[in-house]
Design a protein around this motif. Structure first.
Motif, mmCIF file in Angstrom:
data_model
loop_
_atom_site.group_PDB
_atom_site.id
_atom_site.type_symbol
_atom_site.label_atom_id
_atom_site.label_comp_id
_atom_site.label_asym_id
_atom_site.label_seq_id
_atom_site.Cartn_x
_atom_site.Cartn_y
_atom_site.Cartn_z
ATOM 1 N N ARG A 1 0.853 -1.192 0.000
ATOM 2 C CA ARG A 1 0.000 0.000 0.000
ATOM 3 C C ARG A 1 0.892 1.247 0.000
ATOM 4 N N PRO A 2 1.805 1.337 -0.977
ATOM 5 C CA PRO A 2 2.771 2.438 -0.962
ATOM 6 C C PRO A 2 2.116 3.787 -1.258
ATOM 7 N N VAL A 3 2.747 4.833 -0.746
ATOM 8 C CA VAL A 3 2.289 6.207 -0.967
ATOM 9 C C VAL A 3 3.474 7.024 -1.466
ATOM 10 N N ILE A 4 3.258 7.784 -2.516
ATOM 11 C CA ILE A 4 4.306 8.630 -3.090
ATOM 12 C C ILE A 4 3.988 10.092 -2.771
ATOM 13 N N GLY A 5 4.994 10.821 -2.340
ATOM 14 C CA GLY A 5 4.853 12.256 -2.134
ATOM 15 C C GLY A 5 5.303 12.998 -3.385
ATOM 16 N N ILE A 6 4.431 13.863 -3.928
ATOM 17 C CA ILE A 6 4.774 14.658 -5.116
ATOM 18 C C ILE A 6 4.838 16.125 -4.714
ATOM 19 N N LEU A 7 5.963 16.766 -5.021
ATOM 20 C CA LEU A 7 6.160 18.164 -4.638
ATOM 21 C C LEU A 7 5.455 19.085 -5.620
ATOM 22 N N SER A 8 4.683 20.048 -5.074
ATOM 23 C CA SER A 8 3.995 21.013 -5.941
ATOM 24 C C SER A 8 4.991 22.047 -6.464
ATOM 25 N N HIS A 9 4.606 22.717 -7.548
ATOM 26 C CA HIS A 9 5.456 23.705 -8.217
ATOM 27 C C HIS A 9 4.774 25.066 -8.143
ATOM 28 N N PRO A 10 5.510 26.155 -7.985
ATOM 29 C CA PRO A 10 4.889 27.488 -7.908
ATOM 30 C C PRO A 10 4.025 27.796 -9.129
ATOM 31 N N GLY A 11 2.897 28.491 -8.892
ATOM 32 C CA GLY A 11 2.010 28.900 -9.972
ATOM 33 C C GLY A 11 0.805 27.999 -10.115
ATOM 34 N N ASP A 12 0.091 28.150 -11.225
ATOM 35 C CA ASP A 12 -1.109 27.347 -11.473
ATOM 36 C C ASP A 12 -0.946 26.412 -12.667
ATOM 37 N N GLY A 13 0.227 26.408 -13.278
ATOM 38 C CA GLY A 13 0.466 25.558 -14.432
ATOM 39 C C GLY A 13 -0.077 26.109 -15.727
ATOM 40 N N ALA A 14 -0.659 27.320 -15.664
ATOM 41 C CA ALA A 14 -1.246 27.914 -16.874
ATOM 42 C C ALA A 14 -0.974 29.409 -16.923
ATOM 43 N N SER A 15 0.176 29.813 -16.415
ATOM 44 C CA SER A 15 0.601 31.226 -16.450
ATOM 45 C C SER A 15 -0.442 32.176 -15.858
ATOM 46 N N LEU B 1 2.908 17.268 -1.556
ATOM 47 C CA LEU B 1 3.830 18.010 -0.682
ATOM 48 C C LEU B 1 3.820 19.453 -1.183
ATOM 49 N N ILE B 2 3.178 20.326 -0.442
ATOM 50 C CA ILE B 2 3.030 21.713 -0.879
ATOM 51 C C ILE B 2 4.333 22.457 -0.563
ATOM 52 N N TYR B 3 4.969 22.970 -1.594
ATOM 53 C CA TYR B 3 6.338 23.477 -1.424
ATOM 54 C C TYR B 3 6.422 24.626 -0.430
ATOM 55 N N ASN B 4 5.325 25.440 -0.275
ATOM 56 C CA ASN B 4 5.376 26.609 0.610
ATOM 57 C C ASN B 4 4.557 26.415 1.885
ATOM 58 N N GLU B 5 4.209 25.186 2.235
ATOM 59 C CA GLU B 5 3.524 24.963 3.508
ATOM 60 C C GLU B 5 4.543 24.992 4.641
ATOM 61 N N LEU C 1 8.534 12.179 -5.686
ATOM 62 C CA LEU C 1 8.608 12.522 -7.099
ATOM 63 C C LEU C 1 8.747 14.038 -7.237
ATOM 64 N N LEU C 2 9.826 14.463 -7.909
ATOM 65 C CA LEU C 2 10.034 15.871 -8.244
ATOM 66 C C LEU C 2 9.624 16.059 -9.695
ATOM 67 N N THR C 3 8.772 17.035 -9.957
ATOM 68 C CA THR C 3 8.179 17.205 -11.278
ATOM 69 C C THR C 3 8.973 18.150 -12.172
ATOM 70 N N GLY C 4 8.481 18.285 -13.396
ATOM 71 C CA GLY C 4 9.024 19.282 -14.302
ATOM 72 C C GLY C 4 8.505 20.667 -13.958
ATOM 73 N N GLY C 5 9.049 21.679 -14.616
ATOM 74 C CA GLY C 5 8.652 23.061 -14.345
ATOM 75 C C GLY C 5 9.787 24.014 -14.679
ATOM 76 N N ARG C 6 9.733 25.226 -14.098
ATOM 77 C CA ARG C 6 10.726 26.242 -14.428
ATOM 78 C C ARG C 6 11.483 26.805 -13.223
ATOM 79 N N ALA C 7 10.919 26.675 -12.042
ATOM 80 C CA ALA C 7 11.491 27.338 -10.855
ATOM 81 C C ALA C 7 12.840 26.740 -10.475
ATOM 82 N N LYS C 8 13.874 27.593 -10.425
ATOM 83 C CA LYS C 8 15.221 27.129 -10.080
ATOM 84 C C LYS C 8 15.849 27.950 -8.957
#
Length: 386
Positions: free
Chosen positions: A98-112, A142-146, A162-169
């Motif tokens: 019953r594994p659970v994966i944490g996915i980190l959110s990325h700044p913004g809404d994904g639609a500029s 995993l909410i990056y700014n919580e 899981l670390l996703t794609g995006g632009r924030a560096k």
């Protein structure tokens, strides 16, 4: 006829005095006629006996035809009962099914900002969620700014990251990735098999963090591009994400455009190998070539940790439709599934067993995705957090 016979008999008796005895009426039937009646009776008797002799055999035949199917059904039922005896192998108690994966959110809404322009908004593309769910895992965002204490609590509820794609560096997002990466190393060093997948931006951030050089990335022209994967010569795939791939699919990865690239930055093989931090931490599995014929690292595997990073997007083949360049062939879908399966199989080895109540309260099921695919570009669905 009987009266005629009696009359003739009376006349004859007066003429011939051979006998004065009165002949009984039952014997007055002529011999020939008597023979005919006897023969008829014999025929009737024979027919009756034949009929009677047939009835038991017919009854037996009917009985056999009615009993045989019933007997056959009983025998088959007995076979089914014996065949259905459970013989399931007991699951390996060392694994977490019953594994659970944490996915980190990325700044913004994904639609500029078209969906939500709040300054504290962050998102997770639904394709990443579907990606790990397709291999048998659930997701906690995993909410990056919580608050850090909330993030740490969630890290103790999951079996992989899981670390996703995006632009924030830079900024808070970069610092949060650094914290999570440190925690992943600590958990593994403490004996918990705790995997990490880093996709596109995720690989770029790990490259910057591990190399201790925020300017190490190079520019490449690989946006919205389907490509091949070129496997590094003499590099073993045993124990890597590619180990379960069928041999024919591995060959096709080198000849057919089965993976999706969408990035402006990356790192060349020469630059990675020249950096002692990167070369000692990662081994290069594959490279790819951009539109300018420049070669960049496309897949790496940590030497001593269950960490895999991709410059390409394994989640897009099966779960994103906004770009016409995304491969959707049977082979491309198999690539997505094999990559997801490997990640979740690694997460099942994690020793972490959080309480069911904690997990249920934090699953991404508590949130609703927003459909944004009508625009025909970007993500089809996103989860937005504010």
């Amino acid at each position: 006829m009987a009266s005629d016979l009696l009359s003739n008999s009376s006349t004859n008796s007066s003429a011939t005095e051979t006998s004065n005895l009165e002949i009984p009426q039952r014997n007055l039937v002529p011999a020939a006629s008597h023979s005919r009646y006897a023969d008829s009776w014999n025929y009737l008797w024979i027919a009756l006996m034949i009929s009677l002799s047939k009835e038991p055999s017919l009854a037996r035949a009917e009985e056999s035809t009615s009993v045989a199917p019933i007997q056959l059904e009983l025998e088959l039922a007995e076979d089914y009962r014996s065949a259905s005896v459970p013989r399931c192998i007991e699951p390996d108690r060392k694994l977490n099914f019953r594994p659970v994966i944490g996915i980190l959110s990325h700044p913004g809404d994904g639609a500029s900002g078209r969906l939500n322009n709040a300054s504290n908004a962050s998102y997770i593309a639904a394709s990443y969620v579907k990606f790990v769910e397709s291999a048998g895992s659930r997701v906690i965002p995993l909410i990056y700014n919580e608050p850090p204490e909330v993030l740490y609590e969630k890290l103790n509820m999951v079996n992989g990251i899981l670390l996703t794609g995006g632009r924030a560096k830079s900024g808070l997002y970069y610092e949060t990735v650094k914290v999570i990466f440190k925690k992943v190393l600590e958990k593994n060093d403490a004996g918990d098999h705790f995997p990490l997948y880093a996709i596109c931006l995720g690989l770029e951030l790990l490259t910057m963090i591990i190399s201790k050089d925020t300017d190490i990335l190079e520019e490449f022209d690989a946006t919205d591009q389907a490509s091949t994967l070129d496997f590094v010569r003499n590099s073993s795939i045993e124990g890597t994400v590619f180990q379960r791939f069928p041999s024919d699919l591995l060959k096709k990865l080198s000849t057919d455009c089965l993976v999706m690239q969408n990035h402006h930055y990356g790192i060349s093989p020469g630059k990675l190998l020249a950096n002692p931090y990167l070369s000692s931490f990662f081994k290069v599995l594959t490279t790819s070539t951009d539109r300018d014929n420049e070669v960049y690292v496309s897949t790496v595997q940590a030497r001593n940790y269950p960490i895999t990073a991709f410059q390409w997007h394994p989640e897009k083949n099966a779960f994103e439709w906004g770009l016409s360049t995304i491969p959707h062939s049977d082979d491309a879908i198999q690539v997505t599934q094999h990559v997801a399966n490997f990640f979740v199989s690694e997460a099942r080895k994690s020793l972490n067993r959080p309480s069911a109540r904690e997990v249920l309260d934090n699953l991404i099921y508590n949130h609703s995705p927003t459909y944004c695919g009508r625009a025909g570009r970007g993500y089809d669905e996103v989860y937005i957090f504010t």
